[in-house]
Scaffold this motif. Structure first.
Motif, PDB file in Angstrom:
ATOM      1  N   VAL A 179       4.658  10.871   8.354  1.00  0.00           N
ATOM      2  CA  VAL A 179       4.390   9.479   7.891  1.00  0.00           C
ATOM      3  C   VAL A 179       4.122   9.309   6.277  1.00  0.00           C
ATOM      4  CG1 VAL A 179       2.914   7.546   8.189  1.00  0.00           C
ATOM      5  CG2 VAL A 179       3.900   8.642  10.331  1.00  0.00           C
ATOM      6  N   TYR A 180       3.141  10.285   6.003  1.00  0.00           N
ATOM      7  CA  TYR A 180       2.336  10.103   4.565  1.00  0.00           C
ATOM      8  C   TYR A 180       3.443  10.386   3.730  1.00  0.00           C
ATOM      9  CZ  TYR A 180      -2.269   9.069   6.197  1.00  0.00           C
ATOM     10  OH  TYR A 180      -3.361   8.611   6.847  1.00  0.00           O
ATOM     11  N   PRO A 181       4.568  11.293   3.741  1.00  0.00           N
ATOM     12  CA  PRO A 181       5.567  11.511   2.753  1.00  0.00           C
ATOM     13  C   PRO A 181       6.431  10.337   2.703  1.00  0.00           C
ATOM     14  CG  PRO A 181       5.267  13.412   4.190  1.00  0.00           C
ATOM     15  CD  PRO A 181       4.491  12.652   4.668  1.00  0.00           C
ATOM     16  N   LEU A 182       6.568   9.760   3.962  1.00  0.00           N
ATOM     17  CA  LEU A 182       7.525   8.600   3.835  1.00  0.00           C
ATOM     18  C   LEU A 182       6.711   7.449   3.185  1.00  0.00           C
ATOM     19  CD1 LEU A 182       9.851   6.697   4.735  1.00  0.00           C
ATOM     20  CD2 LEU A 182       8.399   6.396   6.824  1.00  0.00           C
ATOM     21  N   LEU A 183       5.369   7.333   3.520  1.00  0.00           N
ATOM     22  CA  LEU A 183       4.863   6.093   2.462  1.00  0.00           C
ATOM     23  C   LEU A 183       4.699   6.415   1.313  1.00  0.00           C
ATOM     24  CD1 LEU A 183       1.722   5.620   5.150  1.00  0.00           C
ATOM     25  CD2 LEU A 183       3.666   4.159   4.682  1.00  0.00           C
ATOM     26  N   SER A 184       4.731   7.870   0.655  1.00  0.00           N
ATOM     27  CA  SER A 184       4.919   8.110  -0.552  1.00  0.00           C
ATOM     28  C   SER A 184       6.097   7.713  -1.304  1.00  0.00           C
ATOM     29  CB  SER A 184       4.511   9.613  -0.854  1.00  0.00           C
ATOM     30  OG  SER A 184       3.108   9.985  -0.605  1.00  0.00           O
ATOM     31  N   ARG A 185       7.261   8.056  -0.627  1.00  0.00           N
ATOM     32  CA  ARG A 185       8.399   7.507  -1.039  1.00  0.00           C
ATOM     33  C   ARG A 185       8.634   6.103  -1.156  1.00  0.00           C
ATOM     34  NH1 ARG A 185      10.468  10.950   2.051  1.00  0.00           N
ATOM     35  NH2 ARG A 185      11.336   9.509   3.683  1.00  0.00           N
ATOM     36  N   LEU A 186       8.189   5.446  -0.024  1.00  0.00           N
ATOM     37  CA  LEU A 186       8.140   3.888   0.029  1.00  0.00           C
ATOM     38  C   LEU A 186       7.588   3.222  -1.492  1.00  0.00           C
ATOM     39  CD1 LEU A 186       7.898   3.044   3.587  1.00  0.00           C
ATOM     40  CD2 LEU A 186       9.996   3.303   2.232  1.00  0.00           C
ATOM     41  N   GLU A 187       6.389   3.975  -1.640  1.00  0.00           N
ATOM     42  CA  GLU A 187       5.683   3.664  -2.867  1.00  0.00           C
ATOM     43  C   GLU A 187       6.122   3.871  -4.098  1.00  0.00           C
ATOM     44  OE1 GLU A 187       1.086   3.702  -4.553  1.00  0.00           O
ATOM     45  OE2 GLU A 187       1.453   5.260  -3.258  1.00  0.00           O
ATOM     46  N   ARG A 188       6.742   5.060  -4.394  1.00  0.00           N
ATOM     47  CA  ARG A 188       7.634   5.453  -5.284  1.00  0.00           C
ATOM     48  C   ARG A 188       8.636   4.706  -5.779  1.00  0.00           C
ATOM     49  NH1 ARG A 188       8.876  10.636  -3.858  1.00  0.00           N
ATOM     50  NH2 ARG A 188      11.085   9.818  -3.490  1.00  0.00           N
ATOM     51  N   ASP A 189       9.352   4.312  -4.596  1.00  0.00           N
ATOM     52  CA  ASP A 189      10.521   3.222  -4.606  1.00  0.00           C
ATOM     53  C   ASP A 189      10.330   1.823  -4.870  1.00  0.00           C
ATOM     54  OD1 ASP A 189      12.073   5.745  -4.437  1.00  0.00           O
ATOM     55  OD2 ASP A 189      12.692   5.426  -2.364  1.00  0.00           O
ATOM     56  N   ASN A 190       8.691   1.579  -4.739  1.00  0.00           N
ATOM     57  CA  ASN A 190       8.290   0.101  -5.163  1.00  0.00           C
ATOM     58  C   ASN A 190       8.791  -0.741  -3.858  1.00  0.00           C
ATOM     59  OD1 ASN A 190       7.275   0.678  -7.823  1.00  0.00           O
ATOM     60  ND2 ASN A 190       9.360   0.840  -8.545  1.00  0.00           N
ATOM     61  N   LEU A 191       8.889  -0.010  -2.593  1.00  0.00           N
ATOM     62  CA  LEU A 191       9.150  -1.032  -1.587  1.00  0.00           C
ATOM     63  C   LEU A 191       7.774  -1.420  -0.860  1.00  0.00           C
ATOM     64  CD1 LEU A 191      12.012   1.147  -0.073  1.00  0.00           C
ATOM     65  CD2 LEU A 191      12.153  -0.896  -1.556  1.00  0.00           C
ATOM     66  N   VAL A 192       6.770  -0.776  -1.187  1.00  0.00           N
ATOM     67  CA  VAL A 192       5.412  -1.074  -0.731  1.00  0.00           C
ATOM     68  C   VAL A 192       4.324  -1.010  -1.951  1.00  0.00           C
ATOM     69  CG1 VAL A 192       5.680  -0.328   1.479  1.00  0.00           C
ATOM     70  CG2 VAL A 192       4.681   1.234  -0.035  1.00  0.00           C
ATOM     71  N   ARG A 193       3.370  -1.861  -1.871  1.00  0.00           N
ATOM     72  CA  ARG A 193       2.313  -1.938  -2.897  1.00  0.00           C
ATOM     73  C   ARG A 193       1.156  -1.352  -1.968  1.00  0.00           C
ATOM     74  NH1 ARG A 193       3.010  -6.943  -1.649  1.00  0.00           N
ATOM     75  NH2 ARG A 193       1.433  -8.321  -0.459  1.00  0.00           N
ATOM     76  N   THR A 194       0.349  -1.027  -2.853  1.00  0.00           N
ATOM     77  CA  THR A 194      -1.001  -0.341  -2.112  1.00  0.00           C
ATOM     78  C   THR A 194      -2.231  -0.916  -2.697  1.00  0.00           C
ATOM     79  OG1 THR A 194      -1.293   1.372  -3.657  1.00  0.00           O
ATOM     80  CG2 THR A 194      -0.101   2.024  -1.688  1.00  0.00           C
ATOM     81  N   ARG A 195      -3.308  -0.767  -1.984  1.00  0.00           N
ATOM     82  CA  ARG A 195      -4.600  -1.328  -2.243  1.00  0.00           C
ATOM     83  C   ARG A 195      -5.598  -0.292  -1.536  1.00  0.00           C
ATOM     84  NH1 ARG A 195      -7.845  -5.162   0.844  1.00  0.00           N
ATOM     85  NH2 ARG A 195      -6.578  -5.613   2.603  1.00  0.00           N
ATOM     86  N   MET A 196      -6.729  -0.113  -2.296  1.00  0.00           N
ATOM     87  CA  MET A 196      -7.732   0.901  -1.490  1.00  0.00           C
ATOM     88  C   MET A 196      -8.825  -0.243  -0.998  1.00  0.00           C
ATOM     89  SD  MET A 196      -6.587   3.883  -2.071  1.00  0.00           S
ATOM     90  CE  MET A 196      -7.970   5.020  -1.573  1.00  0.00           C
ATOM     91  N   VAL A 197      -9.165   0.191  -0.121  1.00  0.00           N
ATOM     92  CA  VAL A 197     -10.317  -0.518   0.852  1.00  0.00           C
ATOM     93  C   VAL A 197     -11.344   0.674   1.214  1.00  0.00           C
ATOM     94  CG1 VAL A 197     -11.029  -1.818   2.684  1.00  0.00           C
ATOM     95  CG2 VAL A 197      -8.678  -2.106   1.650  1.00  0.00           C
ATOM     96  N   ALA A 198     -12.647   0.248   0.881  1.00  0.00           N
ATOM     97  CA  ALA A 198     -13.768   1.050   1.317  1.00  0.00           C
ATOM     98  C   ALA A 198     -13.819   1.389   2.809  1.00  0.00           C
ATOM     99  CB  ALA A 198     -14.951   0.639   0.579  1.00  0.00           C
ATOM    100  N   SER A 199     -14.029   2.575   3.480  1.00  0.00           N
ATOM    101  CA  SER A 199     -14.318   2.520   4.824  1.00  0.00           C
ATOM    102  C   SER A 199     -15.614   3.033   5.150  1.00  0.00           C
ATOM    103  CB  SER A 199     -13.316   3.701   5.238  1.00  0.00           C
ATOM    104  OG  SER A 199     -13.542   4.080   6.602  1.00  0.00           O
ATOM    105  N   THR A 200     -16.170   2.556   6.306  1.00  0.00           N
ATOM    106  CA  THR A 200     -17.537   2.678   6.860  1.00  0.00           C
ATOM    107  C   THR A 200     -17.953   4.206   7.254  1.00  0.00           C
ATOM    108  OG1 THR A 200     -17.054   1.805   8.941  1.00  0.00           O
ATOM    109  CG2 THR A 200     -17.943   0.280   7.226  1.00  0.00           C
ATOM    110  N   ASN A 201     -16.618   4.829   7.722  1.00  0.00           N
ATOM    111  CA  ASN A 201     -16.713   6.051   8.177  1.00  0.00           C
ATOM    112  C   ASN A 201     -15.679   7.054   7.572  1.00  0.00           C
ATOM    113  OD1 ASN A 201     -14.542   4.814   9.349  1.00  0.00           O
ATOM    114  ND2 ASN A 201     -14.967   5.572  11.600  1.00  0.00           N
TER     115      ASN A 201
END
Length: 114
Positions: free
Chosen positions: A51-73
């Motif tokens: 899954v993670y390499p696919l997500l990286s590829r989708l991000e690189r191809d500008n098919l997804v955008r990302t945002r960082m969200v703090a996690s409690t754990n």
């Protein structure tokens, strides 16, 4: 299950994984492990290593955008959401899937009727 059958099953999952990821992310913004869990809920046991390499590829191809969200754990989580290009890619992949699945259905239905 034979080794050959397992390889064929894995190849089939890899082939549809981009469509599934784009569809699930389009329904609800997700982080990587959450996407893996959502796929498992559909009956597909995929690893984060797939899954993670696919997500990286989708991000690189500008098919997804990302945002960082703090996690409690743990460390912050990287959430993925579709871009307009991702929505178009998802629609295109969905149409391709319709064509392929119709052909498979036609062939397997014919096989049963022969």
């Amino acid at each position: 299950m034979s080794r050959i059958q397992a390889q064929q099953d894995a190849q089939m999952v890899r082939a549809v994984l981009p469509l599934l990821a784009l569809t699930l992310i389009g329904e609800e913004e997700s982080y990587g492990y959450q996407l893996t869990e959502r796929l498992a809920a559909l009956g597909l046991e995929v690893t984060t290593g797939l899954v993670y390499p696919l997500l990286s590829r989708l991000e690189r191809d500008n098919l997804v955008r990302t945002r960082m969200v703090a996690s409690t754990n743990g460390p912050p989580r990287k959430y993925f959401a579709l871009t307009p290009a991702g929505e178009a890619a998802q629609a295109s992949a969905k149409e391709q899937w319709r064509v392929v699945s119709a052909a498979v259905r036609a062939a397997t239905d014919k096989e049963r009727n022969d």
